[in-house]
Scaffold this active site. Structure first.
Site, PDB file in Angstrom:
ATOM      1  CG  HIS A  82       2.261 -38.067 -19.460  1.00  0.00           C
ATOM      2  ND1 HIS A  82       0.896 -38.258 -20.028  1.00  0.00           N
ATOM      3  CD2 HIS A  82       2.714 -38.975 -18.919  1.00  0.00           C
ATOM      4  CE1 HIS A  82       0.736 -39.523 -19.445  1.00  0.00           C
ATOM      5  NE2 HIS A  82       1.793 -39.945 -18.945  1.00  0.00           N
ATOM      6  CG  ASP A 161       0.451 -48.048 -25.463  1.00  0.00           C
ATOM      7  OD1 ASP A 161       1.457 -48.726 -24.686  1.00  0.00           O
ATOM      8  OD2 ASP A 161      -0.442 -47.058 -25.014  1.00  0.00           O
ATOM      9  NE  ARG A 168       3.341 -53.263 -20.659  1.00  0.00           N
ATOM     10  CZ  ARG A 168       3.354 -52.010 -20.296  1.00  0.00           C
ATOM     11  NH1 ARG A 168       2.668 -51.111 -21.312  1.00  0.00           N
ATOM     12  NH2 ARG A 168       3.738 -51.464 -19.227  1.00  0.00           N
ATOM     13  CB  SER A 183       3.284 -48.009 -22.822  1.00  0.00           C
ATOM     14  OG  SER A 183       2.026 -47.596 -22.321  1.00  0.00           O
ATOM     15  CE  LYS A 187      -0.265 -44.104 -23.747  1.00  0.00           C
ATOM     16  NZ  LYS A 187      -0.570 -45.287 -22.774  1.00  0.00           N
TER      17      LYS A 187
END
Ligand code: URA
Length: 435
Positions: A82, A161, A168, A183, A187
């Site tokens: 990621h 999320d 947010r 967050s 995922k």
């Protein structure tokens, strides 16, 4: 349990427990906690901070709020990767086939771009015919057969999320390390891989502008991953200038292919080898980073990573000739415009965020989710930080189809470039490795 008591407890700087986070997330997703109470709790968290234990608990609750992808039908250790988001970041298109060529199954879910950063799914869709909406069955079956698949998000991943992130965004509670880390990791954990490699970007084009913040974010995410039973590592990499030269979808596919042929830009190639090495360590194909680098280089020079890319593209309906002949197969813009240097000197600033927004204005990205992107357009940097430039020489090439926002894009691009008399150091692409 009452939301009022949970907010009060956090307001008074006391740690919440798992049951309280679970109640908050589940009831919020179900629509039984109103936005004003969720916002109050977010602000209390933002000001009072979360302990490490609380961060792990919140992540778990957000992960559990939706589907968790089951990859157990795929034999072997699954390694995911990621990136926290950057400009010109096309690493997944190189790493997925490279790691698969080493025998590590890659079942990757990727997203679309928004704002100044692009998304792997948009980039892959610039290959004619390439399908990014695989069913779960097709996704798993592809990885079992050829070792690699990349799909857009399937199922209902971490809706807790999704809802909180939107809240947010409008309550000034985005830039908190625990909230960002939970967050992202909710995922990633839901996506089902056994190991996770995080590429945490730092610099003008990144979420984290300084190394201290990037380190804190990387350490927090590594802790969440490892505490959740997934072997996790992080590489902190530079985002003070675009990664590689190309920014824009088809332009980035072209650069990823060149890199798989061993002919990519230096910073991008170094990053791919480093991230590849870390994924090979996580997937237990090698003992350490040095062996990993060696194997990653071999997979490129032997053509094995390239062969895997061709199979991957073909398997998802794309035109596999793109690998040998990207000039013919990928969409091209109607027009090109050079941005020339106005003085002699050295490139001392290339603000990645502005360059990303410039590319977005040309149509390569979206300012709103519903915007359509043009795969052919974007920006190619002909100069990078620290390089000498002569007056009248091209610093960047704009690839254009629609002139509507051209003037604004040119202005932004010009303002992103600084030329100085003295040579500035070219930033190291790799800042830290966190194991
Ligand atoms: N990306 C995410 O997914 N979440 C954040 O909070 C920040 C960046």
């Amino acid at each position: 349990m009452r939301m009022y008591d949970i907010i009060k407890k956090k307001r008074d700087n006391r740690a919440l427990d798992y049951k309280e986070y679970k109640f908050f997330i589940d009831e919020y997703v179900a629509g039984r906690v109103p936005d004003y109470q969720a916002a109050a709790l977010l602000m209390a968290i933002f000001i009072r901070q979360l302990s490490k234990e609380e961060t792990v608990m919140l992540t778990k609750c957000m992960m559990e709020s939706g589907d968790c992808i089951d990859l157990t039908a795929i034999p072997g250790v699954k390694v995911d990767k990621h990136s926290t988001g950057g400009v010109g970041d096309k690493t997944s298109m190189v790493l997925a086939p490279l790691i698969a060529a080493a025998g590590i199954p890659v079942a990757k879910m990727s997203g679309r771009g928004l704002g100044h950063t692009g998304g792997t799914i948009d980039k892959l869709e610039s290959i004619p015919g390439f399908r990014t909406e695989l069913t779960t069955g097709e996704f798993i079956d592809s990885v079992k057969r050829i070792g690699v698949a990349i799909t857009g998000q399937t199922g209902n991943i971490a809706p807790g999320d999704k809802k909180l992130y939107a809240l947010r965004d409008v309550t000034a509670t985005i830039d908190n390390i625990s909230l960002i880390a939970s967050s992202i990791m909710s995922k990633k954990l839901a996506a089902g891989a056994d190991c996770i490699l995080l590429d945490v970007k730092v610099g003008s084009g990144a979420f984290m502008k300084d190394i201290k913040g990037a380190e804190e974010l990387a350490n927090t995410m590594v802790l969440i991953g490892n505490s959740s039973g997934r072997k996790t590592m992080a590489v902190i990499s530079d985002m003070n200038q675009p990664l590689g030269n190309a920014v824009g979808n088809a332009l980035e596919v072209r650069e990823a292919i060149d890199t798989l042929k061993g002919k990519g830009p230096e910073d991008f190639s170094v990053l791919c080898i480093e991230l590849g090495a870390a994924m090979l360590v996580l997937g237990e194909k090698v003992k350490d980073m040095e062996q990993g680098r060696e194997l990653a280089r071999h997979l490129i020079s032997s053509g094995k990573a390239g062969e895997k890319f061709v199979r991957f593209v073909e398997n998802q309906g794309g035109d596999p000739r793109v690998f040998e002949n990207h000039n013919e197969i990928l969409p091209k813009s109607k027009e090109q415009l050079e941005i020339m240097a106005e003085n002699h000197g050295y490139i001392s600033g290339l603000d990645a965020e502005r360059i990303g927004i410039g590319a977005m204005l040309l149509g390569a990205g979206r300012s709103r989710k519903e915007d359509r992107i043009d795969p052919a357009v974007g920006i190619v940097m002909n100069k990078k930080l620290g390089q000498p430039v002569r007056k009248g020489e091209s610093i960047a090439t704009l690839h254009i189809n629609d002139r509507e926002n051209l003037e604004q894009a040119v202005q932004l691009l010009r303002s992103s470039i600084t030329v100085s008399e003295r040579q500035a150091a070219n930033p190291e692409i790799i800042k830290r490795i966190i194991e």
